[in-house]
Every structure is written in C-alpha cells, then in structure tokens.
Design a protein around this motif. Structure first.
Motif, PDB file in Angstrom:
ATOM      1  N   ALA A 108       0.846  -1.207   0.000  1.00 53.92           N
ATOM      2  CA  ALA A 108       0.000   0.000   0.000  1.00 53.92           C
ATOM      3  C   ALA A 108       0.877   1.252   0.000  1.00 53.92           C
ATOM      4  O   ALA A 108       0.603   2.222  -0.726  1.00 53.92           O
ATOM      5  CB  ALA A 108      -0.935  -0.015   1.200  1.00 53.92           C
ATOM      6  N   THR A 109       1.948   1.230   0.800  1.00 59.59           N
ATOM      7  CA  THR A 109       2.863   2.375   0.870  1.00 59.59           C
ATOM      8  C   THR A 109       3.553   2.596  -0.465  1.00 59.59           C
ATOM      9  O   THR A 109       3.668   3.740  -0.937  1.00 59.59           O
ATOM     10  CB  THR A 109       3.898   2.160   1.993  1.00 59.59           C
ATOM     11  OG1 THR A 109       3.195   2.016   3.229  1.00 59.59           O
ATOM     12  CG2 THR A 109       4.877   3.322   2.087  1.00 59.59           C
ATOM     13  N   LEU A 110       4.005   1.535  -1.093  1.00 56.58           N
ATOM     14  CA  LEU A 110       4.649   1.643  -2.398  1.00 56.58           C
ATOM     15  C   LEU A 110       3.669   2.195  -3.436  1.00 56.58           C
ATOM     16  O   LEU A 110       4.033   3.042  -4.258  1.00 56.58           O
ATOM     17  CB  LEU A 110       5.189   0.278  -2.831  1.00 56.58           C
ATOM     18  CG  LEU A 110       5.995   0.223  -4.105  1.00 56.58           C
ATOM     19  CD1 LEU A 110       7.185   1.165  -4.064  1.00 56.58           C
ATOM     20  CD2 LEU A 110       6.452  -1.213  -4.351  1.00 56.58           C
ATOM     21  N   THR A 111       2.434   1.747  -3.378  1.00 55.32           N
ATOM     22  CA  THR A 111       1.407   2.263  -4.287  1.00 55.32           C
ATOM     23  C   THR A 111       1.189   3.759  -4.057  1.00 55.32           C
ATOM     24  O   THR A 111       1.082   4.541  -5.017  1.00 55.32           O
ATOM     25  CB  THR A 111       0.094   1.479  -4.095  1.00 55.32           C
ATOM     26  OG1 THR A 111       0.351   0.096  -4.362  1.00 55.32           O
ATOM     27  CG2 THR A 111      -1.009   1.982  -5.011  1.00 55.32           C
ATOM     28  N   ILE A 112       1.145   4.171  -2.795  1.00 52.71           N
ATOM     29  CA  ILE A 112       1.000   5.597  -2.474  1.00 52.71           C
ATOM     30  C   ILE A 112       2.225   6.367  -2.966  1.00 52.71           C
ATOM     31  O   ILE A 112       2.093   7.485  -3.489  1.00 52.71           O
ATOM     32  CB  ILE A 112       0.769   5.793  -0.968  1.00 52.71           C
ATOM     33  CG1 ILE A 112      -0.609   5.241  -0.588  1.00 52.71           C
ATOM     34  CG2 ILE A 112       0.893   7.266  -0.566  1.00 52.71           C
ATOM     35  CD1 ILE A 112      -0.819   5.058   0.912  1.00 52.71           C
TER      36      ILE A 112
END
Length: 165
Positions: A132-136
C-alpha cells in the motif's frame, strides 16, 4: 534581459503561492510514505525512475540528489535507467521499479498496465502495508509529475532550494 531571466526555465510561478494547501498535501504524502514499511531508498529509486520515464529533469535531478545524500553509489544511481540488466538492485527493488514502470508506461494494446505477474512479484517482496505504501509512493510521484512537467520548475538538489522563478 537580466541574467536571472535568461536562466529561467520555470514556466509558471510556484503553485504553492496560489494554492497554499499544496504544502499540506505534500507533507501528508511524505508522511504516508515515510512509515518505514518501504525503505526511503527504494521510494527514491522509484521516484527517480518515474522522472526518467517522463523525461523530467527536475524530478531526475532532485531524486538523484536524494539518493546521493543517502550514500547510494553512482553505479546504482546511474543504473536506474537500465535496472532490468543491472546487477545493483535487490529483488524487492526490482519489483518496485517494475511496478512504477508498469504504472507510468503505456500498456501494449489489449493488455493492462499492471499485470497480475507484476503485481504478484511486488506482493512477494512487500507485505500488505508496504505494498500500500509503495502504491501511495507511486501516486505521490504521479501527483508531482503534473506539477513538474506543466510548471517546469528549475532543477534543484534540495526541496529547500529555489525551484520556481
């Protein structure tokens, strides 16, 4: 024409002067990607690759500077442009670089950008929070791509340096 005007390459004034909420958005995105689930180096590698993909000097210089300040080798920084065959990246970094490329580059006709294979490889290396962090982080750089390619701020090595004329 003054020397400063001759050196100017910014197309528009600093958008933060007109939309002060931009600072809040930027700070929130930085906090969201700074939760330590994905190393900051990986995020900067992803952001550097994004700047290269969209051919933006501002983003490329800025993220190169961040990587240098973090102690990354010139080989790793230079090889981001050709990461697929470079021996300098971990499997997790490769998955992150593949994910940003799939997100930013046009898909072959009839295929989706982020294939199940690209997603599965990223998911092998990142838990749900990290993914999720990488996507953000990819969304974060996409947000700043619009400002960078439309406004064309001056290339800088620090966010505290003068970026806009």
């Amino acid at each position: 024409m003054s020397n400063n005007a001759a050196a100017s390459i910014s197309r528009m004034p600093n958008p933060g002067e007109f939309v002060p909420e931009l600072a809040d958005v930027s700070a929130a995105l930085f906090r969201a990607t700074g939760n330590k689930s994905v190393p900051r180096t990986t995020i900067n590698l992803v952001h550097l690759r994004a700047g290269q993909i969209v051919h933006n000097t501002y983003l490329t210089v800025l993220n190169t500077s961040f990587l240098r300040k973090a102690g990354e080798s010139e080989e790793r920084i230079t090889a981001v442009a050709s990461w697929q065959d470079a021996p300098y990246f971990t499997p997790a970094e490769r998955a992150a670089l593949a994910l940003v490329e799939a997100t930013l580059q046009p898909a072959p006709h009839g295929r989706e950008r982020v294939t199940d294979e690209v997603y599965a490889e990223a998911a092998r290396h990142y838990d749900e929070k990290a993914l999720a962090t990488l996507t953000i982080a990819i969304g974060q750089i996409n947000f700043f791509i619009a400002l960078a390619v439309i406004g064309k701020p001056q290339p800088v090595e620090s966010l505290t340096a003068q970026q806009w004329d």
